[in-house]
Design a protein around this motif. Structure first.
Motif, mmCIF file in Angstrom:
data_model
loop_
_atom_site.group_PDB
_atom_site.id
_atom_site.type_symbol
_atom_site.label_atom_id
_atom_site.label_comp_id
_atom_site.label_asym_id
_atom_site.label_seq_id
_atom_site.Cartn_x
_atom_site.Cartn_y
_atom_site.Cartn_z
ATOM 1 N N UNK A 12 0.849 -1.190 0.000
ATOM 2 C CA UNK A 12 0.000 0.000 0.000
ATOM 3 C C UNK A 12 0.882 1.236 0.000
ATOM 4 N N UNK A 13 0.481 2.252 -0.763
ATOM 5 C CA UNK A 13 1.185 3.532 -0.703
ATOM 6 C C UNK A 13 0.636 4.302 0.491
ATOM 7 N N UNK A 14 1.427 5.222 1.014
ATOM 8 C CA UNK A 14 1.037 5.925 2.235
ATOM 9 C C UNK A 14 -0.305 6.639 2.081
ATOM 10 N N UNK A 15 -0.530 7.270 0.935
ATOM 11 C CA UNK A 15 -1.843 7.853 0.642
ATOM 12 C C UNK A 15 -1.997 7.916 -0.871
ATOM 13 N N UNK A 16 -3.242 8.075 -1.311
ATOM 14 C CA UNK A 16 -3.523 8.034 -2.741
ATOM 15 C C UNK A 16 -3.627 9.442 -3.306
ATOM 16 N N UNK A 17 -2.599 9.835 -4.045
ATOM 17 C CA UNK A 17 -2.647 11.103 -4.777
ATOM 18 C C UNK A 17 -1.878 10.884 -6.075
ATOM 19 N N UNK A 18 -2.182 11.656 -7.097
ATOM 20 C CA UNK A 18 -1.468 11.468 -8.369
ATOM 21 C C UNK A 18 0.046 11.554 -8.221
ATOM 22 N N UNK A 19 0.528 12.479 -7.385
ATOM 23 C CA UNK A 19 1.984 12.634 -7.260
ATOM 24 C C UNK A 19 2.624 11.426 -6.575
ATOM 25 N N UNK A 20 1.946 10.868 -5.558
ATOM 26 C CA UNK A 20 2.485 9.693 -4.868
ATOM 27 C C UNK A 20 2.496 8.493 -5.821
ATOM 28 N N UNK A 21 1.408 8.323 -6.582
ATOM 29 C CA UNK A 21 1.358 7.214 -7.555
ATOM 30 C C UNK A 21 2.453 7.368 -8.610
ATOM 31 N N UNK A 22 2.609 8.586 -9.117
ATOM 32 C CA UNK A 22 3.601 8.829 -10.171
ATOM 33 C C UNK A 22 5.005 8.533 -9.652
ATOM 34 N N UNK A 23 5.293 9.002 -8.444
ATOM 35 C CA UNK A 23 6.604 8.760 -7.847
ATOM 36 C C UNK A 23 6.830 7.262 -7.673
ATOM 37 N N UNK A 24 5.812 6.564 -7.157
ATOM 38 C CA UNK A 24 5.936 5.122 -6.940
ATOM 39 C C UNK A 24 6.168 4.393 -8.267
ATOM 40 N N UNK A 25 5.341 4.713 -9.276
ATOM 41 C CA UNK A 25 5.392 3.997 -10.553
ATOM 42 C C UNK A 25 6.661 4.286 -11.347
ATOM 43 N N UNK A 26 7.359 5.368 -11.026
ATOM 44 C CA UNK A 26 8.606 5.668 -11.731
ATOM 45 C C UNK A 26 9.819 5.104 -10.988
ATOM 46 N N UNK A 27 9.577 4.472 -9.844
ATOM 47 C CA UNK A 27 10.678 3.931 -9.047
ATOM 48 C C UNK A 27 11.255 2.654 -9.624
ATOM 49 N N UNK A 28 12.535 2.401 -9.308
ATOM 50 C CA UNK A 28 13.265 1.240 -9.825
ATOM 51 C C UNK A 28 12.626 -0.074 -9.384
ATOM 52 N N UNK A 29 12.291 -0.202 -8.097
ATOM 53 C CA UNK A 29 11.734 -1.469 -7.603
ATOM 54 C C UNK A 29 10.385 -1.767 -8.263
ATOM 55 N N UNK A 30 9.541 -0.735 -8.420
ATOM 56 C CA UNK A 30 8.242 -0.947 -9.059
ATOM 57 C C UNK A 30 8.432 -1.425 -10.498
ATOM 58 N N UNK A 31 9.333 -0.771 -11.232
ATOM 59 C CA UNK A 31 9.577 -1.157 -12.627
ATOM 60 C C UNK A 31 10.086 -2.591 -12.719
ATOM 61 N N UNK A 32 10.968 -2.982 -11.793
ATOM 62 C CA UNK A 32 11.465 -4.372 -11.774
ATOM 63 C C UNK A 32 10.317 -5.340 -11.503
ATOM 64 N N UNK A 33 9.432 -4.978 -10.560
ATOM 65 C CA UNK A 33 8.298 -5.845 -10.237
ATOM 66 C C UNK A 33 7.357 -6.001 -11.430
ATOM 67 N N UNK A 34 7.120 -4.912 -12.169
ATOM 68 C CA UNK A 34 6.259 -4.972 -13.359
ATOM 69 C C UNK A 34 6.908 -5.874 -14.403
#
Length: 118
Positions: A12-34
């Motif tokens: 879970x991300x700490x809270x749901x906002x476009x900026x938090x999602x964008x930051x998460x989705x551009x992260x290295x670990x997220x990209x590796x998981x995808x």
């Protein structure tokens, strides 16, 4: 409290906002998981096709010559990500899986790939 759950990262991300999602989705670990998720999915699809083809062959439904019969009904292979077109609903665009880029086939197919007539 509305929090966003990322299926790829199983977190879970700490809270749901476009900026938090964008930051998460551009992260290295997220990209590796995808990438890992789609790599596993492709391997499962390939294994499923191999299993169906083997079963059909063992039941005598496929003659023992390569490329002479279509794949079994229900064996669907998604188009490679290099084919232009709108993304399918609910699907993330597949990341590049490595290897040479797919080139569209030009000219006649290689020998052995010709359709077999009656």
């Amino acid at each position: 409290l509305c929090r966003f759950y990322c299926d790829y990262c199983d977190t879970y991300l700490t809270h749901d906002s476009p900026s938090v999602r964008k930051t998460h989705c551009s992260g290295r670990k997220h990209k590796e998981n995808v990438k890992d998720y789609y790599q596993k999915w492709m391997e499962e699809q390939a294994q499923s096709l191999i299993d169906k083809t083997t079963a059909a062959f063992q039941q005598g439904k496929i003659p023992p010559t390569p490329f002479s019969a279509p794949p079994p009904a229900g064996a669907m292979i998604p188009p490679p990500p290099s084919i232009p077109g709108p993304p399918r609903p609910g699907m993330m665009p597949a990341p590049h899986m490595g290897g040479p880029p797919m080139m569209p086939m030009m000219g006649p197919p290689p020998p052995g790939m010709m359709p077999v007539g009656p």
